[in-house]
Design an enzyme around this catalytic site. Sequence first.
Site, PDB file in Angstrom:
ATOM      1  N   GLY A 102       0.856  -1.186   0.000  1.00  0.00           N
ATOM      2  CA  GLY A 102       0.000   0.000   0.000  1.00  0.00           C
ATOM      3  C   GLY A 102       0.887   1.230   0.000  1.00  0.00           C
ATOM      4  O   GLY A 102       1.905   1.276  -0.691  1.00  0.00           O
TER       5      GLY A 102
ATOM      6  N   SER B 273       5.975  -5.302  -0.702  1.00  0.00           N
ATOM      7  CA  SER B 273       5.944  -3.918  -1.171  1.00  0.00           C
ATOM      8  C   SER B 273       6.209  -2.934  -0.020  1.00  0.00           C
ATOM      9  O   SER B 273       7.325  -2.825   0.451  1.00  0.00           O
ATOM     10  CB  SER B 273       4.617  -3.634  -1.867  1.00  0.00           C
ATOM     11  OG  SER B 273       4.613  -2.384  -2.484  1.00  0.00           O
ATOM     12  N   ALA B 274       5.203  -2.233   0.467  1.00  0.00           N
ATOM     13  CA  ALA B 274       5.401  -1.301   1.581  1.00  0.00           C
ATOM     14  C   ALA B 274       5.935  -2.030   2.814  1.00  0.00           C
ATOM     15  O   ALA B 274       6.771  -1.498   3.551  1.00  0.00           O
ATOM     16  CB  ALA B 274       4.088  -0.602   1.918  1.00  0.00           C
TER      17      ALA B 274
ATOM     18  N   HIS C 248       9.165  -3.192  -6.765  1.00  0.00           N
ATOM     19  CA  HIS C 248       8.571  -2.917  -8.084  1.00  0.00           C
ATOM     20  C   HIS C 248       9.586  -2.257  -9.021  1.00  0.00           C
ATOM     21  O   HIS C 248       9.210  -1.454  -9.880  1.00  0.00           O
ATOM     22  CB  HIS C 248       7.350  -2.001  -7.971  1.00  0.00           C
ATOM     23  CG  HIS C 248       6.383  -2.362  -6.894  1.00  0.00           C
ATOM     24  ND1 HIS C 248       5.600  -3.491  -6.935  1.00  0.00           N
ATOM     25  CD2 HIS C 248       6.055  -1.740  -5.724  1.00  0.00           C
ATOM     26  CE1 HIS C 248       4.842  -3.547  -5.849  1.00  0.00           C
ATOM     27  NE2 HIS C 248       5.107  -2.503  -5.107  1.00  0.00           N
TER      28      HIS C 248
ATOM     29  N   GLU D 224       9.604  -7.242 -10.074  1.00  0.00           N
ATOM     30  CA  GLU D 224       8.384  -7.969  -9.789  1.00  0.00           C
ATOM     31  C   GLU D 224       8.613  -9.479  -9.905  1.00  0.00           C
ATOM     32  O   GLU D 224       9.327  -9.946 -10.814  1.00  0.00           O
ATOM     33  CB  GLU D 224       7.282  -7.551 -10.761  1.00  0.00           C
ATOM     34  CG  GLU D 224       6.967  -6.061 -10.700  1.00  0.00           C
ATOM     35  CD  GLU D 224       6.415  -5.606  -9.364  1.00  0.00           C
ATOM     36  OE1 GLU D 224       7.152  -5.677  -8.359  1.00  0.00           O
ATOM     37  OE2 GLU D 224       5.251  -5.181  -9.314  1.00  0.00           O
TER      38      GLU D 224
END
Length: 243
Positions: free
Chosen positions: A89, A122-123, A159, A197
């Site tokens: 997020g 991710s985050a 990413h 990714e």
Amino acid sequence: MRKLLLLSTSVLQNGKYLGYASEVIKSFFAENGVSKIVFIPYAAHDHDAYERKVKDAFSEFGLDLHSIHKSDNLLSTIKEAEGFFVGGGNTFLLLKTLYDLNLFEAIRDRVVQDGVPYMGSSAGTNLATVNICTTNDMPIVHPTSLEALGFLPFNINPHYLDPDPNSKHMGETRETRISEYHSIPNVCSPPVLGLREGSWLQVKDDQILLKGCIPNQCARLFIRGQIPKEYEVNSDLSFLLKI
């Protein structure tokens, strides 16, 4: 003690949520004796919807997951956790919320001192590093500090994207932005691992292994003053703990 699983992303194109990494997720928690996982949903605004999505995925993995936002005692939940999953997020929102709720130090202590397994995507992967200065997210909120949990002594750029030679876009590339981070004078900026990714890091104590599901498209390492270097699947990146 480090028991970390750090994913670049949660979803690959046309794939299910965490589907590409389902086997490594199951193995990670199983080998650490974890069946109940505390989910940290604070990188998103709608915690209930986020929990439903993640809970559905983890139930398919045979794992029991509950979001901390439904707890009556947040610190007790952290202190009793068998394992953590911190979802993706907005990294600024995630970090600010952890600081605001006084959960930052508690999570760090459980992972560093007690060896509680930590999975991030991710985050959540950004959060495991030195700071969040190399996130791709917009600063929609202002955390108390940009300092992250520091489980690893370097930064990650989840990413990570390579320049597209066929693109007409003439703006900054990820490599340009990371170069800017390393070019600030009189500031100690750690290495940055551009994690493409479908790639992830498996960290156990003093060993870091680079893994991924897309051959030859794993990660690019940026070290201040050095030419960037490519690393393929199954590379041992443990040397980054000593830079």
